[in-house]
Design a protein around this motif. Structure first.
Motif, PDB file in Angstrom:
ATOM      1  N   PRO A  69      55.330  -6.236 -19.929  1.00 56.35           N
ATOM      2  CA  PRO A  69      55.828  -7.055 -18.828  1.00 56.35           C
ATOM      3  C   PRO A  69      55.059  -6.835 -17.528  1.00 56.35           C
ATOM      4  O   PRO A  69      55.118  -7.653 -16.623  1.00 56.35           O
ATOM      5  CB  PRO A  69      57.281  -6.616 -18.678  1.00 56.35           C
ATOM      6  CG  PRO A  69      57.330  -5.245 -19.249  1.00 56.35           C
ATOM      7  CD  PRO A  69      56.261  -5.198 -20.314  1.00 56.35           C
ATOM      8  N   TRP A  70      54.299  -5.728 -17.439  1.00 52.86           N
ATOM      9  CA  TRP A  70      53.568  -5.394 -16.220  1.00 52.86           C
ATOM     10  C   TRP A  70      52.420  -4.470 -16.605  1.00 52.86           C
ATOM     11  O   TRP A  70      52.538  -3.638 -17.499  1.00 52.86           O
ATOM     12  CB  TRP A  70      54.519  -4.684 -15.256  1.00 52.86           C
ATOM     13  CG  TRP A  70      53.903  -4.293 -13.954  1.00 52.86           C
ATOM     14  CD1 TRP A  70      53.817  -5.058 -12.833  1.00 52.86           C
ATOM     15  CD2 TRP A  70      53.289  -3.042 -13.631  1.00 52.86           C
ATOM     16  NE1 TRP A  70      53.190  -4.360 -11.830  1.00 52.86           N
ATOM     17  CE2 TRP A  70      52.857  -3.110 -12.295  1.00 52.86           C
ATOM     18  CE3 TRP A  70      53.048  -1.873 -14.338  1.00 52.86           C
ATOM     19  CZ2 TRP A  70      52.210  -2.071 -11.657  1.00 52.86           C
ATOM     20  CZ3 TRP A  70      52.406  -0.830 -13.699  1.00 52.86           C
ATOM     21  CH2 TRP A  70      51.995  -0.931 -12.382  1.00 52.86           C
ATOM     22  N   SER A  71      51.302  -4.616 -15.909  1.00 54.93           N
ATOM     23  CA  SER A  71      50.189  -3.694 -16.131  1.00 54.93           C
ATOM     24  C   SER A  71      49.379  -3.554 -14.846  1.00 54.93           C
ATOM     25  O   SER A  71      49.407  -4.419 -13.969  1.00 54.93           O
ATOM     26  CB  SER A  71      49.293  -4.172 -17.274  1.00 54.93           C
ATOM     27  OG  SER A  71      48.647  -5.363 -16.930  1.00 54.93           O
ATOM     28  N   LEU A  72      48.679  -2.444 -14.748  1.00 52.36           N
ATOM     29  CA  LEU A  72      47.800  -2.162 -13.621  1.00 52.36           C
ATOM     30  C   LEU A  72      46.510  -1.596 -14.207  1.00 52.36           C
ATOM     31  O   LEU A  72      46.555  -0.620 -14.971  1.00 52.36           O
ATOM     32  CB  LEU A  72      48.453  -1.153 -12.670  1.00 52.36           C
ATOM     33  CG  LEU A  72      47.640  -0.719 -11.459  1.00 52.36           C
ATOM     34  CD1 LEU A  72      47.419  -1.903 -10.504  1.00 52.36           C
ATOM     35  CD2 LEU A  72      48.348   0.403 -10.713  1.00 52.36           C
ATOM     36  N   SER A  76      49.611  -0.603 -19.309  1.00 51.14           N
ATOM     37  CA  SER A  76      51.012  -0.981 -19.159  1.00 51.14           C
ATOM     38  C   SER A  76      51.835   0.222 -18.692  1.00 51.14           C
ATOM     39  O   SER A  76      51.346   1.351 -18.634  1.00 51.14           O
ATOM     40  CB  SER A  76      51.556  -1.482 -20.497  1.00 51.14           C
ATOM     41  OG  SER A  76      51.633  -0.424 -21.428  1.00 51.14           O
ATOM     42  N   LEU A  77      53.096  -0.041 -18.384  1.00 51.54           N
ATOM     43  CA  LEU A  77      53.995   1.059 -18.004  1.00 51.54           C
ATOM     44  C   LEU A  77      54.105   2.082 -19.136  1.00 51.54           C
ATOM     45  O   LEU A  77      54.137   3.293 -18.885  1.00 51.54           O
ATOM     46  CB  LEU A  77      55.380   0.518 -17.649  1.00 51.54           C
ATOM     47  CG  LEU A  77      55.477  -0.209 -16.311  1.00 51.54           C
ATOM     48  CD1 LEU A  77      56.859  -0.844 -16.156  1.00 51.54           C
ATOM     49  CD2 LEU A  77      55.220   0.738 -15.166  1.00 51.54           C
TER      50      LEU A  77
END
Length: 92
Positions: A69-72, A76-77
């Protein structure tokens, strides 16, 4: 010469084991998100209180387990959980 473990050593070892376990779970989940292996067959949802539980389950929004649902920086988390927890476990 006998060596007795002190309570602080036992608690530190247990903390390191718990952190390692968290990291391994994060690594598994990250692998599922990146498509390296297949995860569990279904994701969980929380049924609302009151009313028919089956209707609540059937009408709940589907949250995919295999999509981050989110990544940087492409991590991912779950990937960050793996990296940080394994590093913490090694340091403990």
């Amino acid at each position: 010469m006998s060596h007795t473990l002190k309570p602080a050593q036992v608690w530190s070892a247990l903390a390191g084991l718990a952190i390692l376990t968290s990291g391994l779970i994060g690594g598994f989940h990250a692998g599922v998100e990146y498509g390296w292996w297949e995860g569990v067959t279904a994701c969980a949802t929380v049924a609302q209180s009151g009313g028919n539980a089956l209707d609540a389950i059937m009408n709940a929004p589907v949250i995919r387990c295999d999509v981050a649902p989110w990544s940087l920086f492409g991590i991912s988390l779950a990937g960050f959980n793996f990296l940080i927890s394994i590093t913490g476990a090694v340091l403990v």
